[in-house]
Design a protein around this motif. Structure first.
Motif, PDB file in Angstrom:
ATOM      1  N   ASP A 128       0.506  -0.163  -8.767  1.00  0.00           N
ATOM      2  CA  ASP A 128       0.635   1.296  -8.781  1.00  0.00           C
ATOM      3  C   ASP A 128       0.639   1.887  -7.377  1.00  0.00           C
ATOM      4  O   ASP A 128       1.284   2.914  -7.140  1.00  0.00           O
ATOM      5  CB  ASP A 128      -0.513   1.922  -9.590  1.00  0.00           C
ATOM      6  N   TYR A 129      -0.089   1.261  -6.477  1.00  0.00           N
ATOM      7  CA  TYR A 129      -0.123   1.775  -5.094  1.00  0.00           C
ATOM      8  C   TYR A 129      -0.419   0.601  -4.163  1.00  0.00           C
ATOM      9  O   TYR A 129      -1.517   0.041  -4.187  1.00  0.00           O
ATOM     10  CB  TYR A 129      -1.202   2.850  -4.933  1.00  0.00           C
ATOM     11  N   SER A 130       0.570   0.227  -3.375  1.00  0.00           N
ATOM     12  CA  SER A 130       0.429  -0.921  -2.475  1.00  0.00           C
ATOM     13  C   SER A 130       0.708  -0.501  -1.046  1.00  0.00           C
ATOM     14  O   SER A 130       1.298   0.560  -0.781  1.00  0.00           O
ATOM     15  CB  SER A 130       1.396  -2.046  -2.883  1.00  0.00           C
ATOM     16  N   TRP A 131       0.294  -1.335  -0.120  1.00  0.00           N
ATOM     17  CA  TRP A 131       0.548  -1.071   1.286  1.00  0.00           C
ATOM     18  C   TRP A 131       2.034  -1.152   1.601  1.00  0.00           C
ATOM     19  O   TRP A 131       2.589  -0.287   2.297  1.00  0.00           O
ATOM     20  CB  TRP A 131      -0.227  -2.064   2.153  1.00  0.00           C
ATOM     21  N   GLU A 132       2.703  -2.165   1.088  1.00  0.00           N
ATOM     22  CA  GLU A 132       4.114  -2.378   1.421  1.00  0.00           C
ATOM     23  C   GLU A 132       5.004  -1.270   0.869  1.00  0.00           C
ATOM     24  O   GLU A 132       5.935  -0.820   1.556  1.00  0.00           O
ATOM     25  CB  GLU A 132       4.587  -3.734   0.889  1.00  0.00           C
ATOM     26  N   ASP A 133       4.763  -0.816  -0.365  1.00  0.00           N
ATOM     27  CA  ASP A 133       5.658   0.133  -1.026  1.00  0.00           C
ATOM     28  C   ASP A 133       5.261   1.587  -0.822  1.00  0.00           C
ATOM     29  O   ASP A 133       6.126   2.472  -0.915  1.00  0.00           O
ATOM     30  CB  ASP A 133       5.716  -0.154  -2.527  1.00  0.00           C
ATOM     31  N   HIS A 134       3.999   1.869  -0.553  1.00  0.00           N
ATOM     32  CA  HIS A 134       3.552   3.264  -0.494  1.00  0.00           C
ATOM     33  C   HIS A 134       2.804   3.587   0.803  1.00  0.00           C
ATOM     34  O   HIS A 134       3.174   4.530   1.505  1.00  0.00           O
ATOM     35  CB  HIS A 134       2.648   3.579  -1.697  1.00  0.00           C
ATOM     36  N   GLY A 135       1.761   2.827   1.092  1.00  0.00           N
ATOM     37  CA  GLY A 135       0.922   3.153   2.245  1.00  0.00           C
ATOM     38  C   GLY A 135       1.653   3.093   3.567  1.00  0.00           C
ATOM     39  O   GLY A 135       1.472   3.964   4.429  1.00  0.00           O
ATOM     40  N   PHE A 136       2.487   2.080   3.760  1.00  0.00           N
ATOM     41  CA  PHE A 136       3.197   1.896   5.030  1.00  0.00           C
ATOM     42  C   PHE A 136       4.058   3.109   5.364  1.00  0.00           C
ATOM     43  O   PHE A 136       4.004   3.645   6.483  1.00  0.00           O
ATOM     44  CB  PHE A 136       4.044   0.629   4.962  1.00  0.00           C
ATOM     45  N   SER A 137       4.855   3.562   4.427  1.00  0.00           N
ATOM     46  CA  SER A 137       5.752   4.693   4.700  1.00  0.00           C
ATOM     47  C   SER A 137       4.974   5.993   4.898  1.00  0.00           C
ATOM     48  O   SER A 137       5.326   6.810   5.754  1.00  0.00           O
ATOM     49  CB  SER A 137       6.756   4.849   3.551  1.00  0.00           C
ATOM     50  N   LEU A 138       3.909   6.198   4.123  1.00  0.00           N
ATOM     51  CA  LEU A 138       3.147   7.439   4.257  1.00  0.00           C
ATOM     52  C   LEU A 138       2.431   7.517   5.600  1.00  0.00           C
ATOM     53  O   LEU A 138       2.445   8.561   6.269  1.00  0.00           O
ATOM     54  CB  LEU A 138       2.132   7.575   3.116  1.00  0.00           C
ATOM     55  N   VAL A 139       1.814   6.424   6.023  1.00  0.00           N
ATOM     56  CA  VAL A 139       1.079   6.471   7.282  1.00  0.00           C
ATOM     57  C   VAL A 139       2.033   6.648   8.459  1.00  0.00           C
ATOM     58  O   VAL A 139       1.681   7.269   9.474  1.00  0.00           O
ATOM     59  CB  VAL A 139       0.207   5.203   7.455  1.00  0.00           C
ATOM     60  N   ASN A 140       3.269   6.171   8.344  1.00  0.00           N
ATOM     61  CA  ASN A 140       4.255   6.410   9.396  1.00  0.00           C
ATOM     62  C   ASN A 140       4.673   7.866   9.446  1.00  0.00           C
ATOM     63  O   ASN A 140       5.007   8.390  10.513  1.00  0.00           O
ATOM     64  CB  ASN A 140       5.487   5.527   9.184  1.00  0.00           C
ATOM     65  N   ARG A 141       4.688   8.530   8.295  1.00  0.00           N
ATOM     66  CA  ARG A 141       4.996   9.962   8.271  1.00  0.00           C
ATOM     67  C   ARG A 141       3.870  10.771   8.912  1.00  0.00           C
ATOM     68  O   ARG A 141       4.108  11.759   9.604  1.00  0.00           O
ATOM     69  CB  ARG A 141       5.212  10.445   6.838  1.00  0.00           C
ATOM     70  N   LEU A 142       2.641  10.344   8.688  1.00  0.00           N
ATOM     71  CA  LEU A 142       1.495  11.081   9.222  1.00  0.00           C
ATOM     72  C   LEU A 142       1.302  10.826  10.708  1.00  0.00           C
ATOM     73  O   LEU A 142       0.854  11.725  11.440  1.00  0.00           O
ATOM     74  CB  LEU A 142       0.226  10.693   8.458  1.00  0.00           C
ATOM     75  N   LEU A 148      -5.020   6.645   1.719  1.00  0.00           N
ATOM     76  CA  LEU A 148      -3.627   7.073   1.599  1.00  0.00           C
ATOM     77  C   LEU A 148      -3.280   7.451   0.170  1.00  0.00           C
ATOM     78  O   LEU A 148      -2.478   8.369  -0.057  1.00  0.00           O
ATOM     79  CB  LEU A 148      -2.705   5.960   2.110  1.00  0.00           C
ATOM     80  N   ARG A 149      -3.867   6.770  -0.805  1.00  0.00           N
ATOM     81  CA  ARG A 149      -3.626   7.165  -2.196  1.00  0.00           C
ATOM     82  C   ARG A 149      -4.182   8.560  -2.455  1.00  0.00           C
ATOM     83  O   ARG A 149      -3.547   9.377  -3.151  1.00  0.00           O
ATOM     84  CB  ARG A 149      -4.247   6.162  -3.161  1.00  0.00           C
ATOM     85  N   ALA A 150      -5.355   8.878  -1.902  1.00  0.00           N
ATOM     86  CA  ALA A 150      -5.929  10.220  -2.068  1.00  0.00           C
ATOM     87  C   ALA A 150      -5.030  11.278  -1.427  1.00  0.00           C
ATOM     88  O   ALA A 150      -4.823  12.360  -1.993  1.00  0.00           O
ATOM     89  CB  ALA A 150      -7.326  10.261  -1.459  1.00  0.00           C
ATOM     90  N   ILE A 151      -4.468  10.963  -0.252  1.00  0.00           N
ATOM     91  CA  ILE A 151      -3.562  11.906   0.408  1.00  0.00           C
ATOM     92  C   ILE A 151      -2.300  12.098  -0.418  1.00  0.00           C
ATOM     93  O   ILE A 151      -1.797  13.224  -0.584  1.00  0.00           O
ATOM     94  CB  ILE A 151      -3.207  11.400   1.819  1.00  0.00           C
ATOM     95  N   THR A 152      -1.776  11.008  -0.976  1.00  0.00           N
ATOM     96  CA  THR A 152      -0.569  11.111  -1.818  1.00  0.00           C
ATOM     97  C   THR A 152      -0.834  11.974  -3.041  1.00  0.00           C
ATOM     98  O   THR A 152      -0.008  12.839  -3.408  1.00  0.00           O
ATOM     99  CB  THR A 152      -0.119   9.709  -2.254  1.00  0.00           C
TER     100      THR A 152
END
Length: 244
Positions: free
Chosen positions: A112-126, A235-239
């Motif tokens: 449901d929420y992984s580093w490769e598919d979700h966390g990596f892209s979000l932290v690069n945006r931030l 990152l999941r909380a931020i999403t």
């Protein structure tokens, strides 16, 4: 005896006239000189006002910087002198996810929420490019040359995530019990979940022959796996906040 005054043609004596105004040719230089003096005075007054305004602005900036420095110093003093909120709160501690009598803890599933598919892209945006740096850290620690097999490294990584409430649906957790002995699992959990209470490394009989570099590699795996777990929760909380 007396002088003779000349007469006009009409026979009358000339009458002295009043002082006549100066000619326009003399007035123009006087007017120009007065205007130049007035302009010089205006320029001087303007310079004085500008200088006074700059001095007042500099004083305001100095007072503002001093106020900010005082506030920051006060905040730092509070943080350093009042750590009790971090150590006396009974709820501020590791929460056990493997309790059989309680199942109200929400498991974070990597599907449901992984580093490769979700966390990596979000932290690069931030924060630009920080995702590449973190991803390189995670890859390096798992690919360091060592005596440990890839399966053992994966078991250590997934076990740390498991005790922190992160589960992989496509992983067989029987591998953890097969590859990690009870003493090693106790060491991993102690370092990952209670680092403040871990004073000295535990003596693992089955791993007593390992070199210091191998122990260092295990501890690096523990640190990086815990860091990734913390990032996933944050990152999941931020999403969730961004899409709410």
């Amino acid at each position: 005896m007396f002088g003779v005054f000349p007469r006009h043609a009409s026979g009358s004596l000339p009458v002295p006239s009043e002082t006549s105004p100066p000619p326009p040719s003399l007035l123009l230089p006087l007017c120009s000189r007065r205007q130049s003096l007035d302009s010089s005075c205006d320029i001087l007054c303007l310079k004085e006002r500008i200088q006074k305004s700059q001095e007042e602005r500099e004083k305001r900036d100095e007072r503002l910087l001093q106020t900010q420095a005082d506030v920051e110093e006060e905040e730092e003093t509070i943080c350093f002198t009042d750590p009790t909120r971090f150590i006396t709160d009974p709820n501020f501690c590791y929460q056990e996810f493997a309790r059989r009598e309680e199942d109200h803890f929400q498991i974070l599933r990597v599907q449901d929420y992984s580093w490769e598919d979700h966390g990596f892209s979000l932290v690069n945006r931030l924060y630009s490019d920080i995702g590449h740096f973190l991803d390189d850290r995670f890859r390096r620690v798992t690919t360091l040359p060592s005596l440990h097999s890839p399966d053992l490294k994966r078991a250590i990584w997934n076990y740390i995530h498991c005790v922190l409430g992160i589960r992989y649906d496509d992983y067989d957790y029987g591998e953890v019990n097969r590859l990690l002995g009870r003493d090693l699992k106790l060491h991993i959990k102690a370092v990952a979940c209670f680092p403040d209470a871990t004073k000295t490394p535990m003596c693992l009989l089955s791993w007593s022959s390992l070199k210091t570099s191998e122990w260092t590699h295990v501890n690096l795996l523990i640190m990086e796996a815990r860091l990734q777990a913390e990032l996933l929760y944050a990152l999941r909380a931020i999403t969730q906040y961004m899409i709410a």
